[in-house]
Design an enzyme around this catalytic site. Structure first.
Site, PDB file in Angstrom:
ATOM      1  CG  ASP A 170      -8.760  -4.467  -2.403  1.00  0.00           C
ATOM      2  OD1 ASP A 170      -9.927  -4.369  -2.002  1.00  0.00           O
ATOM      3  OD2 ASP A 170      -8.156  -3.562  -2.992  1.00  0.00           O
ATOM      4  CG  HIS A 179      -2.078   0.925   1.099  1.00  0.00           C
ATOM      5  ND1 HIS A 179      -2.004   2.268   1.384  1.00  0.00           N
ATOM      6  CD2 HIS A 179      -3.337   0.685   0.666  1.00  0.00           C
ATOM      7  CE1 HIS A 179      -3.180   2.812   1.135  1.00  0.00           C
ATOM      8  NE2 HIS A 179      -4.003   1.886   0.693  1.00  0.00           N
TER       9      HIS A 179
HETATM   10  N1  CMC Z   1       3.906  -7.577  -4.907  1.00  0.00           N
HETATM   11  C1  CMC Z   1       5.248  -7.573  -5.118  1.00  0.00           C
HETATM   12  N2  CMC Z   1       6.038  -6.501  -4.958  1.00  0.00           N
HETATM   13  C2  CMC Z   1       5.450  -5.362  -4.585  1.00  0.00           C
HETATM   14  C3  CMC Z   1       4.063  -5.277  -4.351  1.00  0.00           C
HETATM   15  C4  CMC Z   1       3.280  -6.442  -4.519  1.00  0.00           C
HETATM   16  N3  CMC Z   1       1.970  -6.419  -4.313  1.00  0.00           N
HETATM   17  N4  CMC Z   1       3.748  -4.015  -3.984  1.00  0.00           N
HETATM   18  C5  CMC Z   1       4.892  -3.324  -4.002  1.00  0.00           C
HETATM   19  N5  CMC Z   1       5.932  -4.135  -4.360  1.00  0.00           N
HETATM   20  C6  CMC Z   1       7.355  -3.776  -4.409  1.00  0.00           C
HETATM   21  C7  CMC Z   1       7.679  -2.971  -5.673  1.00  0.00           C
HETATM   22  O1  CMC Z   1       8.079  -3.806  -6.727  1.00  0.00           O
HETATM   23  C8  CMC Z   1       8.781  -2.074  -5.181  1.00  0.00           C
HETATM   24  O2  CMC Z   1       9.963  -2.842  -5.086  1.00  0.00           O
HETATM   25  P1  CMC Z   1      11.394  -2.132  -5.393  1.00  0.00           P
HETATM   26  O3  CMC Z   1      11.556  -1.086  -4.333  1.00  0.00           O
HETATM   27  O4  CMC Z   1      12.390  -3.242  -5.296  1.00  0.00           O
HETATM   28  O5  CMC Z   1      11.295  -1.559  -6.771  1.00  0.00           O
HETATM   29  C9  CMC Z   1       8.369  -1.737  -3.743  1.00  0.00           C
HETATM   30  O6  CMC Z   1       7.589  -2.877  -3.315  1.00  0.00           O
HETATM   31  C10 CMC Z   1       7.543  -0.476  -3.613  1.00  0.00           C
HETATM   32  O7  CMC Z   1       6.436  -0.582  -4.509  1.00  0.00           O
HETATM   33  P2  CMC Z   1       5.820   0.627  -5.313  1.00  0.00           P
HETATM   34  O8  CMC Z   1       5.062   0.090  -6.478  1.00  0.00           O
HETATM   35  O9  CMC Z   1       6.882   1.639  -5.585  1.00  0.00           O
HETATM   36  O10 CMC Z   1       4.830   1.214  -4.211  1.00  0.00           O
HETATM   37  P3  CMC Z   1       3.615   2.164  -4.480  1.00  0.00           P
HETATM   38  O11 CMC Z   1       3.346   2.864  -3.205  1.00  0.00           O
HETATM   39  O12 CMC Z   1       3.812   2.988  -5.707  1.00  0.00           O
HETATM   40  O13 CMC Z   1       2.414   1.127  -4.808  1.00  0.00           O
HETATM   41  C11 CMC Z   1       0.576  -0.327  -4.617  1.00  0.00           C
HETATM   42  C12 CMC Z   1       1.419   0.746  -3.923  1.00  0.00           C
HETATM   43  C13 CMC Z   1      -0.685  -0.582  -3.785  1.00  0.00           C
HETATM   44  C14 CMC Z   1       0.122   0.186  -6.001  1.00  0.00           C
HETATM   45  C15 CMC Z   1       1.403  -1.610  -4.773  1.00  0.00           C
HETATM   46  O14 CMC Z   1       1.791  -2.088  -3.509  1.00  0.00           O
HETATM   47  C16 CMC Z   1       0.669  -2.702  -5.554  1.00  0.00           C
HETATM   48  O15 CMC Z   1       0.698  -2.700  -6.800  1.00  0.00           O
HETATM   49  N6  CMC Z   1      -0.015  -3.657  -4.816  1.00  0.00           N
HETATM   50  C17 CMC Z   1      -0.830  -4.656  -5.473  1.00  0.00           C
HETATM   51  C18 CMC Z   1      -2.145  -4.047  -5.880  1.00  0.00           C
HETATM   52  C19 CMC Z   1      -3.061  -3.839  -4.690  1.00  0.00           C
HETATM   53  O16 CMC Z   1      -3.240  -4.731  -3.886  1.00  0.00           O
HETATM   54  N7  CMC Z   1      -3.674  -2.647  -4.634  1.00  0.00           N
HETATM   55  C20 CMC Z   1      -4.687  -2.348  -3.639  1.00  0.00           C
HETATM   56  C21 CMC Z   1      -4.336  -1.205  -2.757  1.00  0.00           C
HETATM   57  S1  CMC Z   1      -5.451  -1.141  -1.340  1.00  0.00           S
HETATM   58  C22 CMC Z   1      -6.970  -0.723  -1.986  1.00  0.00           C
HETATM   59  C23 CMC Z   1      -7.044   0.684  -2.383  1.00  0.00           C
HETATM   60  O17 CMC Z   1      -6.887   1.565  -1.519  1.00  0.00           O
HETATM   61  O18 CMC Z   1      -7.313   0.935  -3.576  1.00  0.00           O
END
Ligand code: CMC
Length: 434
Positions: free
Chosen positions: A371, A313
């Site tokens: 989720d 998140h």
């Molecule tokens: N699985 C594997 N790796 C992950 C995941 C995941 N679900 N989420 C983040 N990472 C890794 C990412 O690859 C990155 O690694 P590195 O630093 O080595 O490059 C690090 O963790 C940080 O990730 P980010 O994408 O830069 O973080 P963000 O804050 O931009 O993204 C997120 C947050 C929710 C989009 C992401 O965690 C994600 O895609 N999660 C899966 C989708 C999901 O479950 N979304 C629902 C969010 S809760 C409901 C809502 O409020 O909408």
């Protein structure tokens, strides 16, 4: 917001004079540096893609402490609201700032209940969609179309119009979601019934048919009501920011909320519950628990492009408090429906166990989000996967409309207009004689 005694100074390495900025304090959480005069004084913008360090507005609705895993609506912890309130209590709270007393509750419930029917002609609009359209595509259209059907509540400068549009959106969203579902099944629409609760009514509109009524199961009703409570608001997330940005142009509330529905659809946001269940089903189809290890290796391999959906998140760097409540609800519903041995639930528990111990997830502070379990609950209730995000939209509508309304009352509100760092061609002439 309160002006702090502290100030921030921006200095430059090339001798350009430094600039001082005021700092404002909220009631809790990080202070903000007010950079509104930055461009005027320095001819520079700030650069913050994804708004990682930008407070886009002042708000008194929802507070999240991502490190602690804390979520408050109007100051009340989500755990207490989930235990002691129903969704309409929470709607009243989010809209008005306080929980309703007995009379206020009665009046609000009745007001919402008496707005659940939609204009009869909306069904002809809905019938224009293909039956296999994604419910979020249909919902985006239906919510946008509300501005055509209810143009007597689109004057954003009239507080009465604003109030009526908020009630209409909260009240009619379940009817529209259920209609989108019935249409996809080729079943007749079921009209709302005023003797049922908000959530019971939605369940009946989803699952009753003219041949057989639907008896509301209390455990299921409570579980879905909790899903609604947990999704009601989440401060300046992508869809809420979309609603605010869209609404900042002065457009009507239905158009602004339709923009929010469109944003929520994406798999990184509201679409994650659908994506999470699809992921669990794929793991199950590939060998279930035996395949979990291999799947987790793929997740950790960046080149695979596979993410563990329902994990991670932007704000929570600890367990999402909503995920804990949802896991509880998941157990309750599965047990009430005799599905304790649900293989997808077992898979989810195993994925969670591995992820919480695995260095990859631990060092990145990736925890289950809301989720991760909500899809399993909805599937157990009989809601099809493609409808999960529409249910999220239904619940988030109150948050969107409250945030929109708050923005309009904010004396500092302006049309949202970000700037950019331009890296394209400099001015050049179109070649002659092409
Ligand atoms: N699985 C594997 N790796 C992950 C995941 C995941 N679900 N989420 C983040 N990472 C890794 C990412 O690859 C990155 O690694 P590195 O630093 O080595 O490059 C690090 O963790 C940080 O990730 P980010 O994408 O830069 O973080 P963000 O804050 O931009 O993204 C997120 C947050 C929710 C989009 C992401 O965690 C994600 O895609 N999660 C899966 C989708 C999901 O479950 N979304 C629902 C969010 S809760 C409901 C809502 O409020 O909408």
């Amino acid at each position: 917001m309160q002006l702090s005694d502290k100030k921030a100074t921006l200095s430059f390495s090339d001798g350009t004079p430094s600039v001082e900025f005021p700092i404002y304090q909220g009631t809790v959480g990080p202070d903000v540096i007010d950079i509104r005069k930055l461009y005027g004084e320095t001819n520079m913008f700030t650069y913050d893609p994804g708004f990682m360090a930008t407070a886009s507005c002042e708000s008194a609705i929802t507070y999240i402490d991502g490190e602690k895993g804390q979520l408050l609506y109007r100051g009340y912890p989500i755990e207490q609201l989930a235990l002691n309130c129903d969704f309409l209590d929470v709607c009243y709270l989010i809209l008005n700032g306080e929980l309703p007393n007995g009379d206020q509750k009665k009046e609000f419930d009745s007001l919402v209940t008496h707005h659940t029917m939609v204009h009869e002609q909306m069904q002809y609009f809905l019938r224009g969609f293909r039956r296999d359209a994604h419910p979020m595509a249909v919902l985006t259209g239906l919510v946008g179309a509300m501005s055509a059907f209810y143009h007597d509540s689109t004057d954003i400068n009239d507080p009465h119009h604003r109030h009526v549009s908020a009630i209409r959106l909260i009240a009619k969203m379940p009817t529209l979601v259920a209609m989108a579902y019935k249409y996809s099944k080729g079943e007749p629409f079921i009209y709302p019934r005023n003797d049922l609760s908000y959530t019971g009514n939605f369940l009946r509109m989803m699952f009753a048919t003219p041949c057989e009524d639907y008896e509301v199961n209390e455990v299921v009703e409570r579980a879905l009501d909790r899903i609604f409570i947990l999704h009601a608001d989440h401060e300046q997330n992508a869809s809420t920011s979309t609603v605010r940005l869209c609404g900042s142009s002065g457009t009507n509330p239905f158009a602004a909320i339709a923009a929010g529905v469109g944003c929520l659809w994406g798999p990184a946001h509201g679409g994650a519950n659908e994506a999470c269940l699809t992921m669990l089903e794929e793991i199950q189809a590939n060998g279930g628990l035996d395949y979990v290890g291999e799947f987790m290796e793929k997740v950790k391999d960046k080149s695979s492009g596979v993410r563990l959906m329902g994990f991670g998140h932007r704000v929570y760097k600890n367990y999402d408090p909503r995920a804990k409540l949802m896991q509880e609800t998941c157990k309750e519903v599965l047990s009430a429906l005799g599905l304790e041995n649900d293989p997808l639930f077992k898979l989810a528990m195993e994925l969670e166990r591995i992820a919480l111990e695995d260095e990859y997830f631990v060092e990145r502070k990736l925890y289950p989000n809301v989720d991760f379990y909500s899809g399993i609950v909805q599937r157990a209730i009989g809601i099809p996967t493609s409808l999960f995000t529409a249910i999220f939209a239904l619940a988030r509508t109150v948050g969107w409309i409250a945030q929109w309304s708050e923005m309009l009352s904010d004396p500092n509100y302006k049309i949202g207009r970000p700037r950019q760092l331009y890296t394209g061609e400099v001015e050049r002439d179109v070649p002659t004689g092409r």
